[in-house]
Design a protein around this motif. Structure first.
Motif, PDB file in Angstrom:
ATOM      1  N   ASP A 208      -8.161   5.391  -4.764  1.00 19.19           N
ATOM      2  CA  ASP A 208      -6.995   4.769  -5.378  1.00 19.19           C
ATOM      3  C   ASP A 208      -7.245   4.607  -6.886  1.00 19.19           C
ATOM      4  OD1 ASP A 208      -4.653   3.359  -5.711  1.00 19.19           O
ATOM      5  OD2 ASP A 208      -5.350   1.529  -4.751  1.00 19.19           O
ATOM      6  N   LYS A 210      -6.344   1.576  -9.315  1.00 19.01           N
ATOM      7  CA  LYS A 210      -5.685   0.255  -9.244  1.00 19.01           C
ATOM      8  C   LYS A 210      -5.131  -0.227 -10.585  1.00 19.01           C
ATOM      9  CE  LYS A 210      -7.347  -1.833  -5.046  1.00 19.01           C
ATOM     10  NZ  LYS A 210      -8.552  -1.160  -4.522  1.00 19.01           N
ATOM     11  N   GLY A 222      -0.659  -2.498  -7.446  1.00 19.22           N
ATOM     12  CA  GLY A 222      -0.826  -2.141  -6.038  1.00 19.22           C
ATOM     13  C   GLY A 222      -1.544  -0.806  -5.892  1.00 19.22           C
ATOM     14  N   TYR A 265      -8.949  -0.074   7.307  1.00 13.26           N
ATOM     15  CA  TYR A 265      -9.105   0.531   5.979  1.00 13.26           C
ATOM     16  C   TYR A 265     -10.294  -0.166   5.339  1.00 13.26           C
ATOM     17  CZ  TYR A 265      -7.522   0.517   0.959  1.00 13.26           C
ATOM     18  OH  TYR A 265      -7.403   0.563  -0.400  1.00 13.26           O
ATOM     19  N   ASN A 281      -9.085  -3.827   4.808  1.00 16.16           N
ATOM     20  CA  ASN A 281      -7.662  -4.025   5.001  1.00 16.16           C
ATOM     21  C   ASN A 281      -7.356  -3.650   6.443  1.00 16.16           C
ATOM     22  OD1 ASN A 281      -6.885  -4.818   2.307  1.00 16.16           O
ATOM     23  ND2 ASN A 281      -7.316  -2.724   1.704  1.00 16.16           N
ATOM     24  N   ARG A 283      -4.662  -2.190   7.774  1.00 17.67           N
ATOM     25  CA  ARG A 283      -3.406  -1.422   7.715  1.00 17.67           C
ATOM     26  C   ARG A 283      -3.616  -0.152   6.908  1.00 17.67           C
ATOM     27  NH1 ARG A 283      -2.692  -2.000   2.426  1.00 17.67           N
ATOM     28  NH2 ARG A 283      -3.804  -3.775   1.539  1.00 17.67           N
ATOM     29  N   GLY A 285      -3.308   2.026   3.659  1.00 18.86           N
ATOM     30  CA  GLY A 285      -3.278   1.676   2.241  1.00 18.86           C
ATOM     31  C   GLY A 285      -2.088   2.323   1.548  1.00 18.86           C
ATOM     32  N   ASP A 286      -1.722   1.763   0.435  1.00 21.38           N
ATOM     33  CA  ASP A 286      -0.637   2.327  -0.352  1.00 21.38           C
ATOM     34  C   ASP A 286      -1.100   2.349  -1.813  1.00 21.38           C
ATOM     35  OD1 ASP A 286       1.775   3.346  -1.043  1.00 21.38           O
ATOM     36  OD2 ASP A 286       2.944   1.572  -0.557  1.00 21.38           O
ATOM     37  N   PRO A 287      -1.253   3.475  -2.466  1.00 19.86           N
ATOM     38  CA  PRO A 287      -0.691   4.797  -2.151  1.00 19.86           C
ATOM     39  C   PRO A 287      -1.590   5.726  -1.307  1.00 19.86           C
ATOM     40  CG  PRO A 287      -1.660   4.868  -4.331  1.00 19.86           C
ATOM     41  CD  PRO A 287      -1.868   3.471  -3.817  1.00 19.86           C
ATOM     42  N   GLU A 288      -2.757   5.290  -0.851  1.00 19.25           N
ATOM     43  CA  GLU A 288      -3.649   6.216  -0.145  1.00 19.25           C
ATOM     44  C   GLU A 288      -2.936   6.988   0.971  1.00 19.25           C
ATOM     45  OE1 GLU A 288      -4.419   3.140  -1.031  1.00 19.25           O
ATOM     46  OE2 GLU A 288      -6.572   2.841  -1.266  1.00 19.25           O
TER      47      GLU A 288
HETATM   48  N1  GLY Z   1      -4.192   0.750  -2.372  1.00 25.52           N
HETATM   49  C1  GLY Z   1      -4.676  -0.533  -2.089  1.00 25.52           C
HETATM   50  C2  GLY Z   1      -4.115  -1.162  -0.911  1.00 25.52           C
HETATM   51  O1  GLY Z   1      -3.338  -0.599  -0.171  1.00 25.52           O
HETATM   52  O2  GLY Z   1      -4.475  -2.304  -0.654  1.00 25.52           O
END
Ligand code: GLY
Ligand code: AMP
Length: 421
Positions: A208, A210, A222, A265, A281, A283, A285-288
């Protein structure tokens, strides 16, 4: 099957597009969704944390599976609530999602199960945190315990910064538990895996970006872009992380009566002393996810059902042997204040280069408008990482909206693009 996706970011659009490819999916809803999901799902005007609204919707529409994607409804126990009422859900229950929702819980868990992570001290009240900030070794990383949208971490090089961090974090987040962590350095890797409580299937690793601006400058966001795979994270390192971190995590959670089912994650730092966990995490990831899911060849619904049923070991998940790059286009001002409602141009032309995932967009009368901080994730897949990066940026340069901004250096730190790490 009828599937309801909870959430409305780029990650949810990527999940929706992957599910839409499954021959078993007959109907998709997204709550609340966005302009991109509106094309493939029926958007449902419900907030991602609207427990009662989601339950009422499920009672009326009987989805076969509810995919709970964001962190907050998972932490609030949306999966538990749905299961209690007889609905099938993808995602960890609240007791397992605590791995993300409480950094103090995660630290204690890692220490008890011998999982490598930064050394840490936890303080439950502001006075003792301030006392420690006066004498702790520097640099130090001060973290708030709970979910904080990436705003709960402050890296402090000077004494005064550590004192200010305690003031700032204890004023801004609910609860007064703070963590002081040893400062680690090295490349960061996001290792996502599917996990059915017992078995694990690793996804291709990603990285990512950040910070808001090029060269990792500016405020934390994010996430401004991601790429996959990460060449410094060799198959040997991945194997080591699986043995030393991921499998012990899954086993430990089961032993603790917190069986983890969903996407785990693990945010890793590849330190000179070996890989260490920065955080968990619970869930996608975003944007992963916007970089990783376009590499998935197998049927995502089948995987989600196997995770739910505990039969992941019977599944062979196939991934493209390719690279991908996702560049996030954001609204000027993000992650601070920004304006919304600007028309978005050039989406059709950009689609020639890859997939444009929508995050903060809205579809009105057939036209797209900006509706959030992170607006789009332009993702391209190619045989090599440099080609994927090139294509993603070609897509980005086709798109225009007022005050758009994006980082120009996504993936540039990878040795394949000439970077040092
Ligand atoms: N890309 C970081 C997150 O989803 O927490
Ligand atoms: P987190 O929200 O815990 O993922 O932290 C956000 C970012 O802060 C991470 O992506 C790292 O870049 C940085 N960070 C967190 N913990 C540490 C640490 N112990 N040492 C150095 N950097 C850290």
């Amino acid at each position: 099957m009828k599937v309801l996706i909870i959430g409305g970011g780029g990650r949810e659009h990527a999940v929706a597009l992957a599910l839409a490819k499954s021959p078993s999916v007959k109907k998709l809803w997204a709550a609340p969704g966005n302009g991109g999901t509106a094309r493939i799902c029926e958007n449902v005007p419900l907030g991602a944390c609207d427990m009662e609204g989601v339950l009422a919707f499920c009672r009326e529409n009987r989805p076969d599976l509810v995919v709970v994607t964001p962190d907050d409804p998972l932490a609030l126990g949306m999966v538990d609530m749905l299961e209690k009422h007889g609905f099938s859900a993808f995602g960890p229950r609240a007791r397992a999602a605590e791995l993300e929702a409480s950094k103090a819980f995660a630290k204690d868990f890692m220490q008890r199960h011998g999982i490598p992570t930064a050394a840490c001290r936890v303080f439950r009240d502001k006075a003792s945190a301030l006392g420690y900030a006066k004498l702790c070794p520097l640099p130090v990383v001060v973290k708030a315990d709970g979910l904080a949208l990436g705003k709960g971490v402050i890296i402090c090089h000077e004494r005064q910064e550590a004192l200010d961090a305690v003031e700032k974090l204890s004023a801004s987040v609910s609860g007064s538990t703070l963590l002081f962590e040893e400062f680690l350095s090295g490349p960061e890797v996001s290792q996502l895996c599917f996990c059915d409580g017992e078995h694990v299937a690793l996804m291709p690793a990603s990285q990512d970006h950040k910070r808001a601006y090029d060269g990792d400058e500016g405020p934390n966001t994010g996430g401004m872009g991601a790429f996959s795979p990460v060449s410094v994270y060799t198959p040997e390192l991945q194997g080591r992380c699986l043995r030393e971190i991921i499998l012990p995590t899954v086993r430990g959670m089961r032993e603790d009566g917190r069986e983890f089912r969903g996407v785990l994650y693990v945010s890793l730092m590849l330190t000179p002393q070996g890989p260490k966990v920065i955080e968990y995490n619970a869930r996608f990831g975003d944007p992963e996810t916007q970089a990783v899911l376009p590499l998935l060849e197998s049927d995502l619904l089948e995987i989600m059902l196997a995770v739910h049923d505990g039969t992941l070991d019977g599944l062979r998940i196939r991934w493209l042997d390719k690279a991908s790059c996702c560049v996030v286009m954001a609204s000027g001002g993000y992650p601070g204040k920004y304006e919304k409602g600007f028309p978005i141009f050039g989406l059709e032309n950009a689609a020639a280069y890859g997939t444009v995932f929508h995050a903060g967009t809205e579809l009105r009368d057939g036209e797209y408008f900006t509706a959030g901080g992170r607006v789009l994730g332009v993702t391209a897949v190619a045989d090599t990482l440099p080609e994927a990066v090139d294509l993603a940026y070609k897509g980005v340069f086709e798109i225009d909206f007022e005050r758009a901004f994006f980082r120009r250096d996504i993936a540039k730190k990878d040795p394949l693009l000439g970077g040092g790490v």
